[in-house]
Design a protein around this motif. Structure first.
Motif, short mmCIF file in Angstrom:
data_model
loop_
_atom_site.label_atom_id
_atom_site.label_comp_id
_atom_site.label_asym_id
_atom_site.label_seq_id
_atom_site.Cartn_x
_atom_site.Cartn_y
_atom_site.Cartn_z
N LYS A 1 4.39 14.00 -13.72
CA LYS A 1 3.62 14.64 -14.69
C LYS A 1 3.44 16.32 -14.46
CE LYS A 1 -1.29 15.01 -15.66
NZ LYS A 1 -2.73 14.64 -15.70
N ALA B 1 4.29 9.62 -9.88
CA ALA B 1 3.62 9.76 -11.16
C ALA B 1 3.14 11.09 -11.29
CB ALA B 1 2.53 8.64 -11.36
N GLU B 2 2.55 11.65 -10.10
CA GLU B 2 1.92 13.21 -10.33
C GLU B 2 3.07 14.17 -10.21
OE1 GLU B 2 -0.66 13.56 -6.68
OE2 GLU B 2 -1.95 11.90 -7.34
N ASN C 1 2.46 1.80 -3.27
CA ASN C 1 1.29 1.97 -4.33
C ASN C 1 1.04 3.55 -4.39
OD1 ASN C 1 1.11 -0.44 -5.64
ND2 ASN C 1 -0.65 -1.05 -4.22
N THR C 2 1.00 3.90 -2.98
CA THR C 2 0.85 5.41 -2.60
C THR C 2 2.16 6.05 -3.07
OG1 THR C 2 -0.69 4.80 -0.77
CG2 THR C 2 0.36 7.14 -1.02
N GLY D 1 4.21 5.29 -5.46
CA GLY D 1 4.19 5.32 -7.07
C GLY D 1 3.08 6.30 -7.45
N GLN D 2 1.91 6.60 -6.71
CA GLN D 2 1.02 7.60 -7.34
C GLN D 2 1.49 8.87 -7.25
OE1 GLN D 2 -2.77 6.75 -5.32
NE2 GLN D 2 -2.83 4.77 -6.44
N GLU D 3 2.17 9.30 -6.20
CA GLU D 3 2.83 10.53 -5.79
C GLU D 3 3.82 10.77 -6.76
OE1 GLU D 3 3.74 10.22 -1.46
OE2 GLU D 3 1.87 10.72 -1.11
N GLU E 1 0.81 -1.25 -0.17
CA GLU E 1 -0.06 0.05 -0.08
C GLU E 1 0.96 1.00 0.13
OE1 GLU E 1 -2.69 -0.44 3.33
OE2 GLU E 1 -4.00 -1.89 2.42
#
Length: 272
Positions: A205, A201-202, A194-195, A197-199, A191
């Motif tokens: 971006k 990615a953002e 994953n968190t 990874g999302q951060e 978890e």
């Protein structure tokens, strides 16, 4: 899987194994079959006993396969179990069988044969035994691993030894608890990853995919709106059907152009 289930499963997998006439093909179930009492069980438990009756050795082998030598020795109360009468002096001898018990068959006043109890239904019980043969008679030197069944009331003197399964069940329970704790830690770690990874990615971006401003609206920074509107009005910026298509760098250029024009006009006395 419980300790008893493990023992029974391993024993049943051996059904059909035939003793060998010599040391050849010990690990093939049926090849080199003979009456020499040569088996893979002696080879792994007590090689110097090759050629001797092996029903008790088979029980030892099953326990070692299930739990390793150290735990097998604790469960059997000695090591290796190779002589049936030995069990009678080490265990409380029960008159009635339980699943997982070690049965020691009595014949002519002596314990002569042994096996593992696989099921009990009232007076009837089933076994897996080494060094026996099929049928319902007690065969103490039959040459094969067989699944058999008996009526206990027909076996006067036969007794049943119950290993202390707590010696292994408690460890299995602990291992299960540790496994669940480890699984929880792995889930928590996943978890977090994953968190993160999302951060990431953002963030990527934001760095590599700059914000695009197609209109002079609330999405555009307030400091840039007047300059961009002026550039559009003066025809310095011409949008497309999709909008202005400006990024942050373009906004700064618009502001710089407007200030530069204001400065020049001020120097020459011309109104912007």
């Amino acid at each position: 899987m419980s300790a008893i289930d493990k023992i029974i499963e391993i024993a049943k997998r051996e059904v059909g194994y035939l003793e060998k006439r010599s040391n050849a093909n010990l690990y093939d179930k049926t090849a080199n079959a003979g009456s020499g009492n040569y088996t893979k069980y002696w080879a792994e438990i007590k090689p110097d006993y090759q050629g001797q009756p092996w029903c008790a050795c088979f029980v030892t082998w099953v326990f070692v396969q299930a739990f390793g030598r150290e735990k097998a020795e604790k469960l059997l109360k000695h090591y290796p179990y190779v002589y049936c009468p030995t069990m009678s002096g080490l265990f409380t001898l029960n008159a009635n069988p339980k699943r997982g018990d070690i049965v020691i068959f009595k014949h002519s006043g002596t314990f002569t044969h042994t096996g593992i109890v696989t099921s009990v239904n009232g007076d009837y019980f089933t076994t897996v035994e080494g060094n026996t043969s099929g049928g319902s008679a007690i065969i103490a030197n039959g040459g094969a691993v067989c699944a058999k069944g008996y009526y206990n009331s027909n076996l006067p003197g036969t007794k049943f030894c119950t290993p202390d399964w707590n010696l292994v069940e408690s460890e299995d329970e602990l291992m299960s608890k540790e496994y669940e704790e480890l699984k929880s830690l792995i889930t928590a770690k996943d978890e977090i990853i994953n968190t993160m990874g999302q951060e990431i990615a953002e963030l990527k971006k934001a760095v590599y995919e700059p914000m695009i401003y197609n209109y002079v609206d609330s999405n555009m920074p307030e400091w840039a709106r007047e300059a961009v509107s002026w550039c559009v009005e003066k025809g310095i910026i011409v949008g497309t059907g999709s909008g202005l298509g400006l990024d942050d760098k373009d906004l700064r250029i618009c502001a710089m152009v407007r200030r530069a024009v204001e400065l020049v006009c001020k120097l020459v006395g011309v109104k912007v």
